[in-house]
Design a protein around this motif. Structure first.
Motif, short mmCIF file in Angstrom:
data_model
loop_
_atom_site.label_atom_id
_atom_site.label_comp_id
_atom_site.label_asym_id
_atom_site.label_seq_id
_atom_site.Cartn_x
_atom_site.Cartn_y
_atom_site.Cartn_z
N LEU A 70 4.17 -6.34 60.80
CA LEU A 70 4.43 -6.61 59.59
C LEU A 70 3.64 -7.54 59.21
O LEU A 70 3.33 -7.82 57.63
CB LEU A 70 5.64 -8.36 59.79
CG LEU A 70 6.61 -9.10 59.45
CD1 LEU A 70 6.87 -7.92 57.34
CD2 LEU A 70 7.27 -9.77 58.83
N ALA A 71 2.84 -8.76 60.16
CA ALA A 71 2.00 -9.55 59.51
C ALA A 71 0.54 -8.57 58.97
O ALA A 71 -0.02 -8.57 58.43
CB ALA A 71 1.18 -9.73 61.13
N LYS A 72 0.89 -6.90 59.97
CA LYS A 72 -0.81 -6.05 58.93
C LYS A 72 -0.08 -5.45 57.90
O LYS A 72 -1.04 -5.36 56.67
CB LYS A 72 -0.46 -4.86 60.11
CG LYS A 72 -1.13 -3.60 59.74
CD LYS A 72 -1.43 -2.20 60.31
CE LYS A 72 -2.04 -1.54 60.74
NZ LYS A 72 -1.47 -0.47 59.07
N ARG A 73 1.47 -5.79 57.49
CA ARG A 73 1.85 -4.71 55.96
C ARG A 73 1.65 -6.35 55.32
O ARG A 73 0.77 -5.75 54.00
CB ARG A 73 2.96 -4.55 56.09
CG ARG A 73 3.48 -3.66 54.45
CD ARG A 73 5.07 -3.70 54.80
NE ARG A 73 5.83 -4.61 55.12
CZ ARG A 73 6.34 -6.02 54.35
NH1 ARG A 73 6.41 -5.22 52.97
NH2 ARG A 73 7.22 -6.63 54.67
N PHE B 59 -1.62 -7.97 70.55
CA PHE B 59 -1.88 -9.26 69.43
C PHE B 59 -3.84 -9.24 69.02
O PHE B 59 -4.34 -8.57 67.77
CB PHE B 59 -1.95 -10.21 69.73
CG PHE B 59 -1.09 -10.90 68.56
CD1 PHE B 59 -1.46 -11.90 67.88
CD2 PHE B 59 -0.34 -10.70 69.97
CE1 PHE B 59 0.23 -12.29 67.34
CE2 PHE B 59 1.48 -11.24 68.34
CZ PHE B 59 1.76 -11.95 68.01
N PHE B 60 -4.50 -8.81 71.14
CA PHE B 60 -5.60 -8.29 70.66
C PHE B 60 -6.37 -7.29 70.26
O PHE B 60 -7.69 -6.91 69.52
CB PHE B 60 -6.53 -8.96 71.52
CG PHE B 60 -6.79 -10.27 71.73
CD1 PHE B 60 -7.84 -11.17 71.21
CD2 PHE B 60 -5.88 -10.68 72.49
CE1 PHE B 60 -7.97 -12.63 71.79
CE2 PHE B 60 -6.18 -12.73 72.54
CZ PHE B 60 -7.01 -13.12 71.41
N ASP B 61 -5.66 -6.38 70.54
CA ASP B 61 -6.40 -4.97 69.55
C ASP B 61 -5.78 -4.62 67.93
O ASP B 61 -6.77 -4.31 67.54
CB ASP B 61 -5.15 -3.94 70.30
CG ASP B 61 -6.09 -3.40 72.16
OD1 ASP B 61 -6.89 -3.39 72.33
OD2 ASP B 61 -4.78 -3.29 72.77
N TYR B 62 -4.84 -5.51 68.06
CA TYR B 62 -4.75 -5.62 65.72
C TYR B 62 -5.88 -6.67 65.73
O TYR B 62 -5.90 -5.72 65.18
CB TYR B 62 -3.34 -6.00 65.67
CG TYR B 62 -1.73 -5.34 66.30
CD1 TYR B 62 -0.59 -4.34 64.40
CD2 TYR B 62 -1.16 -4.62 67.12
CE1 TYR B 62 -0.70 -3.47 64.88
CE2 TYR B 62 -0.41 -3.39 67.23
CZ TYR B 62 -0.03 -2.98 65.86
OH TYR B 62 1.72 -1.83 65.02
N HIS B 63 -6.20 -7.11 66.27
CA HIS B 63 -7.16 -8.47 65.89
C HIS B 63 -8.36 -7.39 65.39
O HIS B 63 -8.87 -6.92 64.37
CB HIS B 63 -7.17 -9.12 66.22
CG HIS B 63 -8.70 -9.85 65.81
ND1 HIS B 63 -8.44 -10.91 64.97
CD2 HIS B 63 -10.07 -10.30 66.68
CE1 HIS B 63 -10.05 -11.35 65.43
NE2 HIS B 63 -10.78 -11.03 66.17
N ARG B 64 -8.73 -6.26 66.65
CA ARG B 64 -10.33 -5.78 66.93
C ARG B 64 -9.70 -3.91 66.06
O ARG B 64 -11.05 -3.80 65.19
CB ARG B 64 -10.33 -5.42 67.62
CG ARG B 64 -10.63 -5.95 69.01
CD ARG B 64 -11.20 -5.79 70.44
NE ARG B 64 -9.76 -5.77 71.43
CZ ARG B 64 -9.54 -6.39 71.59
NH1 ARG B 64 -10.29 -7.60 72.42
NH2 ARG B 64 -8.45 -5.81 72.71
N GLN B 65 -8.55 -3.26 65.49
CA GLN B 65 -8.26 -2.74 65.38
C GLN B 65 -8.13 -2.71 63.97
O GLN B 65 -8.43 -2.07 62.56
CB GLN B 65 -7.27 -1.83 65.77
CG GLN B 65 -7.31 -0.16 65.76
CD GLN B 65 -6.45 0.77 65.93
OE1 GLN B 65 -6.72 0.20 67.42
NE2 GLN B 65 -5.63 1.48 65.56
#
Length: 328
Positions: A109-112, A162-168
């Motif tokens: 949801l945050a990504k979208r 969380f950190f993978d979504y941040h990095r990726q």
């Protein structure tokens, strides 16, 4: 610390009817924001948010975060997960799903929406620590197949996500590791040491101390913790955490039992029981990172915070007794 909010935001809080979530709802509404409170009411309760039912900037949705949620928001606080051993061990598979699938769904949801997203992690990621107090760069000592692993390991996995979504994907994440917190709206049957001791003392029942009571915990009052949440969420984009939030004041479990008996004027006696499996001997945060980055430290001493907490449980037990007397 001055508030950095310069406009009204639409804020999603998962687990918003729970102990911590409902206090966060109150604070954000007081700051002028619109709140979308999401909870499946497994451990949360409508009692915690009843006073907001008619609030024009508050909306409640009964929803399980293991399923996707399609809404438009500016910020997300992901607090959804049973957090006491009694509740998270009741259905350990669902606990893991809530932490892991819930994190995936909220991160999606945050990504979208490109929302800033906060993860309520836990001191349990440190397990039974071999380093004391625990700094954020300590990797922990967790039993991956123990009775507590459904909570410990799923929270560790959520941090990794969380950190993978941040990095990726470049998501703006904030990760807080929460240490023992107490205050009004705690669940009376959550099995946590503060609520258990207060309820036993108010009923003049034996106070059950596991082991010899020499194991230590730190206790942070809920108002202090919520202030830490807000300060972390307000930091610039490059500040991700994890950041420990808790009170570094350390008490033995026996000291807590004696203080609760004294403050409730209870006739309870202390009895000792065997230690549960994987129960940590020590738990105390190193909050130097929170102090330097957030300018945050707890201000409410244990004796001051216990007073409104005890009043909360007196009210709950009084209502329960009244219902029993009337057959309700």
């Amino acid at each position: 610390m001055a508030r950095l909010y310069d406009s009204r935001k639409r804020v999603l809080i998962t687990g918003g009817a729970g102990f911590l979530g409902s206090h966060l709802v109150d604070r954000l509404l007081a700051l002028g924001h619109e709140i979308l409170c999401v909870d499946n009411l497994f451990t949360g309760t409508k009692r915690n948010i009843d006073h907001l039912r008619a609030h024009p900037r508050f909306e409640f949705i009964r929803h399980d975060v293991t399923f996707p949620l399609y809404v438009e928001v500016d910020e997300i606080y992901n607090l959804a997960c049973p957090a006491s051993p009694i509740h998270y061990q009741y259905d350990p598979v669902q606990t893991t799903k809530t932490s892991v699938h819930g994190a995936i769904n909220m991160l999606g949801l945050a990504k979208r929406t490109r929302a800033k997203i906060f993860q309520a992690s836990t001191s349990e990621v440190y397990g039974d620590p071999s380093v004391h107090p625990q700094p954020e760069d300590y990797w922990g000592n967790v039993n991956p197949i123990g009775l507590r692993s459904c909570y410990d390991e799923s929270k560790r996995c959520a941090e990794a996500l969380f950190f993978d979504y941040h990095r990726q994907y470049g998501l703006n994440i904030k990760v807080a590791r929460i240490f023992n917190t107490y205050g009004p709206r705690m669940h009376p049957n959550d099995g946590r040491v503060v609520s258990t001791f207060i309820v036993q003392a108010l009923r003049d029942e034996p106070i059950t101390v596991f082991g010899d009571g020499s194991q230590t915990r730190s206790f942070c009052y809920v108002d202090d913790l919520i202030e830490g949440f807000l300060r972390l969420m307000e930091t610039e984009d490059g500040v991700t955490g994890p950041i420990n939030l808790g009170n570094p004041g350390e008490f033995t479990i026996l000291e807590l039992a004696e203080k609760v008996i004294e403050m409730t004027n209870s006739r309870s006696k202390i009895v000792h029981r065997p230690l549960p499996a994987d129960d940590p001997r020590q738990r105390r945060p190193d909050i130097s990172r929170a102090h330097s980055i957030l300018g945050w430290e707890p201000t409410v001493p244990l004796s001051k915070g216990l007073d409104p907490t005890i009043r909360h449980f007196r009210e709950l037990l009084g209502e329960s007794a009244a219902l029993s007397a009337t057959g309700g």
